[in-house]
Design an enzyme around this catalytic site. Structure first.
Site, PDB file in Angstrom:
ATOM      1  N   GLU A 276      69.125  -9.366  41.128  1.00 53.99           N
ATOM      2  CA  GLU A 276      68.530 -10.537  40.250  1.00 53.99           C
ATOM      3  C   GLU A 276      69.055 -11.931  40.933  1.00 53.99           C
ATOM      4  O   GLU A 276      70.140 -12.044  41.227  1.00 53.99           O
ATOM      5  CB  GLU A 276      69.096 -10.551  38.796  1.00 53.99           C
ATOM      6  CG  GLU A 276      68.831  -8.713  38.129  1.00 53.99           C
ATOM      7  CD  GLU A 276      67.387  -8.710  38.078  1.00 53.99           C
ATOM      8  OE1 GLU A 276      66.359  -9.503  38.165  1.00 53.99           O
ATOM      9  OE2 GLU A 276      66.870  -7.617  38.494  1.00 53.99           O
TER      10      GLU A 276
ATOM     11  N   HIS B   5      64.453  -5.335  34.866  1.00 57.50           N
ATOM     12  CA  HIS B   5      65.047  -6.723  35.544  1.00 57.50           C
ATOM     13  C   HIS B   5      66.564  -6.781  35.424  1.00 57.50           C
ATOM     14  O   HIS B   5      67.210  -8.251  35.283  1.00 57.50           O
ATOM     15  CB  HIS B   5      64.386  -8.291  34.826  1.00 57.50           C
ATOM     16  CG  HIS B   5      62.900  -7.935  35.189  1.00 57.50           C
ATOM     17  ND1 HIS B   5      62.465  -8.353  36.484  1.00 57.50           N
ATOM     18  CD2 HIS B   5      61.873  -7.824  34.397  1.00 57.50           C
ATOM     19  CE1 HIS B   5      61.053  -8.315  36.324  1.00 57.50           C
ATOM     20  NE2 HIS B   5      60.792  -7.997  35.285  1.00 57.50           N
TER      21      HIS B   5
END
Length: 174
Positions: free
Chosen positions: A13, A152
């Site tokens: 990320e 995510h």
């Protein structure tokens, strides 16, 4: 023989889409050999810059969450040791690798010459538009019925990518 290869599925990320100006906020990686999990690596990273609101909305990772997290220079050597001798796997590998390579260069590490499997490219090889509408991780996760849904967050997305990789390998065998 494929069962003797150690794969390391990696997901990051980040603070944005450009490794030249952005930073890593989380690394998740899972090592597999012979279809079995060997080990995991997961950590938040303080990117040394504010995390934009749109990224906080996407990942749930905020600047306050990473305020006390290690910096990439404190994690990079440990991560490189973790992935040493493996075949790296990532969904949209050029994106993740651009951030890792930029961090390595910035902090004086030589990036190893890994063999890399990009599950986007591999999925395009074995699946048609009749199979899936697109090659996004979420779409492939549904198609291959992954145990973990991508969300995510680095480790969950890496685990979903593992199942996608296994599905692709099975599909290649048919």
């Amino acid at each position: 023989m494929l069962s003797q290869v150690t794969f390391c599925v990696v997901d990051l990320e980040t603070t944005g889409s450009s490794s030249s100006v952005g930073g890593i906020t989380e690394i998740g990686a899972v090592k597999y050999r012979g279809g079995e999990e060997v080990s995991r690596f997961s950590t938040l990273i303080n990117p040394g810059q504010p995390i934009p609101a749109n990224i906080v909305m996407l990942t749930g990772i905020s600047s306050s969450m990473v305020a006390d997290a290690p910096r990439i220079e404190d994690v990079l050597e440990i991560f490189l040791d973790f992935v040493q001798g493996t075949v790296l796997v990532a969904h949209n590998a050029p994106f993740d690798l651009s951030f890792l390579k930029a961090s390595a260069a910035l902090h004086g590490y030589t990036w190893p010459n890994f063999r890399v499997i990009d599950t986007v490219k591999a999925a395009r090889f074995v699946l048609t538009k009749d199979d899936v509408a697109n090659y996004q991780l979420g779409t492939l996760a549904i198609y291959f019925r992954t145990e973990i849904s991508p969300n995510h967050r680095a480790l969950d997305d890496a685990l979903a990518t593992v199942d996608v990789l296994h599905g692709i390998i099975e599909r290649m065998g048919t």
